[in-house]
Design a protein around this motif. Structure first.
Motif, short mmCIF file in Angstrom:
data_model
loop_
_atom_site.label_atom_id
_atom_site.label_comp_id
_atom_site.label_asym_id
_atom_site.label_seq_id
_atom_site.Cartn_x
_atom_site.Cartn_y
_atom_site.Cartn_z
N ALA A 136 0.88 -1.16 0.02
CA ALA A 136 -0.03 -0.01 0.19
C ALA A 136 0.85 1.13 0.02
CB ALA A 136 -1.10 0.06 1.19
N PRO A 137 0.25 2.50 -0.43
CA PRO A 137 1.14 3.45 -0.45
C PRO A 137 1.30 3.98 0.94
CG PRO A 137 -1.07 4.06 -1.26
CD PRO A 137 -0.84 2.57 -1.36
N GLY A 138 2.28 4.66 1.66
CA GLY A 138 2.50 5.03 3.10
C GLY A 138 2.81 6.37 3.19
N LYS A 139 3.24 6.85 4.22
CA LYS A 139 3.41 8.29 4.36
C LYS A 139 4.73 8.65 3.70
CE LYS A 139 3.79 11.76 8.05
NZ LYS A 139 3.93 12.04 9.51
N TYR A 140 5.70 7.96 3.56
CA TYR A 140 6.93 8.21 3.00
C TYR A 140 7.13 7.30 1.95
CZ TYR A 140 7.53 10.48 7.28
OH TYR A 140 7.25 11.49 8.50
N GLY A 141 6.30 6.54 1.38
CA GLY A 141 6.80 5.64 0.08
C GLY A 141 5.66 4.42 0.29
N VAL A 142 6.21 3.19 -0.21
CA VAL A 142 5.36 1.97 0.04
C VAL A 142 5.58 1.20 1.32
CG1 VAL A 142 5.17 0.03 -1.37
CG2 VAL A 142 5.88 1.70 -2.61
N VAL A 143 4.67 0.77 1.87
CA VAL A 143 4.71 -0.09 2.93
C VAL A 143 4.03 -1.35 2.70
CG1 VAL A 143 4.61 2.05 4.53
CG2 VAL A 143 2.55 0.60 3.83
N LEU A 144 4.51 -2.52 3.36
CA LEU A 144 3.88 -3.73 3.46
C LEU A 144 2.86 -3.93 4.61
CD1 LEU A 144 3.55 -6.63 1.96
CD2 LEU A 144 5.72 -7.11 3.30
N ARG A 145 1.65 -3.64 4.52
CA ARG A 145 0.53 -4.03 5.51
C ARG A 145 0.26 -5.20 6.17
NH1 ARG A 145 -2.66 1.02 3.63
NH2 ARG A 145 -1.49 2.17 4.78
N LEU A 146 0.76 -5.52 7.37
CA LEU A 146 0.69 -6.92 7.93
C LEU A 146 -0.62 -6.99 8.87
CD1 LEU A 146 4.60 -7.72 8.49
CD2 LEU A 146 3.11 -8.28 6.65
N ARG A 147 -1.29 -7.86 8.76
CA ARG A 147 -2.55 -8.10 9.74
C ARG A 147 -2.57 -9.54 10.26
NH1 ARG A 147 -7.05 -6.47 12.03
NH2 ARG A 147 -8.71 -7.71 11.86
N ASN A 148 -2.41 -9.62 11.52
CA ASN A 148 -2.66 -10.81 12.30
C ASN A 148 -4.00 -11.22 12.42
OD1 ASN A 148 -2.25 -13.21 13.83
ND2 ASN A 148 -1.38 -12.04 15.78
N GLU A 149 -4.57 -12.34 11.79
CA GLU A 149 -5.78 -12.87 11.93
C GLU A 149 -5.89 -14.03 12.98
OE1 GLU A 149 -7.60 -13.13 8.25
OE2 GLU A 149 -7.29 -10.96 7.77
N ARG A 150 -4.90 -14.23 13.49
CA ARG A 150 -5.13 -15.41 14.43
C ARG A 150 -5.34 -15.05 15.83
NH1 ARG A 150 -1.82 -19.92 12.21
NH2 ARG A 150 -1.90 -20.85 14.45
#
Length: 172
Positions: free
Chosen positions: A45-59
């Protein structure tokens, strides 16, 4: 030929057969997690300063992100924007064993991991695919029960996300 030499050869052959079995078991465990919907999710996803990898824990338990790798090595991944995070990201980009976890996610927690774009990225064609592999494990499991998640993104997609990030920072 002495009998002890035959046993040594058989032992070496046994280890050669065991290596593919480890990969097979890891793949089956990853498939099981995907079917049950219990693997963490990772999206660019686009982040504040560039590209970010959004991680979500669904466990329902804490998840430990051991490492994130890109192939070819065009990215490094940093849990923050401090100098020490960026230096660690550069060191982790090299394919070798690293000390400590990259990130720890509590149940239902989301984090953004900064994608550090390395110099080699600029000389790649727009259609170049980059495979990002995330190694993770549940906190209740040993470090030998790592699982993986893979995402593929192109150079063009990353460039578009960087452009979107810069556009969002522009004053209205």
């Amino acid at each position: 030929m002495p009998r002890w030499k035959l046993r040594g050869v058989a032992l070496v052959d046994w280890f050669a057969l065991a290596k593919p079995a480890v990969s097979l078991v890891s793949g089956v465990m990853s498939l099981y997690d995907r079917i049950r919907g219990k693997a963490p999710t990772a999206d660019f996803a686009p982040g504040k300063y560039g590209v970010v990898l959004r991680l979500r824990n669904e466990r329902n338990e804490t998840v430990i992100i051991e490492r994130i790798d890109a192939a070819p090595v065009l990215f490094a991944f940093a849990p923050g924007r401090e100098i020490r995070d960026l230096i660690k990201a550069q060191l982790r980009a090299k394919p070798r064993e690293v000390e400590g976890a990259l990130a720890i996610l509590q149940p239902a927690e989301n984090i953004d991991v900064e994608v550090v774009i390395l110099n080699a990225f600029n000389s790649r064609p727009a259609e170049q695919k980059i495979k990002v592999t995330l190694q993770w494990r549940a906190s209740s499991r040993s470090m030998f029960s790592r699982r993986t998640i893979s995402k593929t993104i192109t150079v063009r997609d990353v460039t578009d996300l960087v452009t979107e990030s810069h556009r969002r920072r522009q004053p209205a």
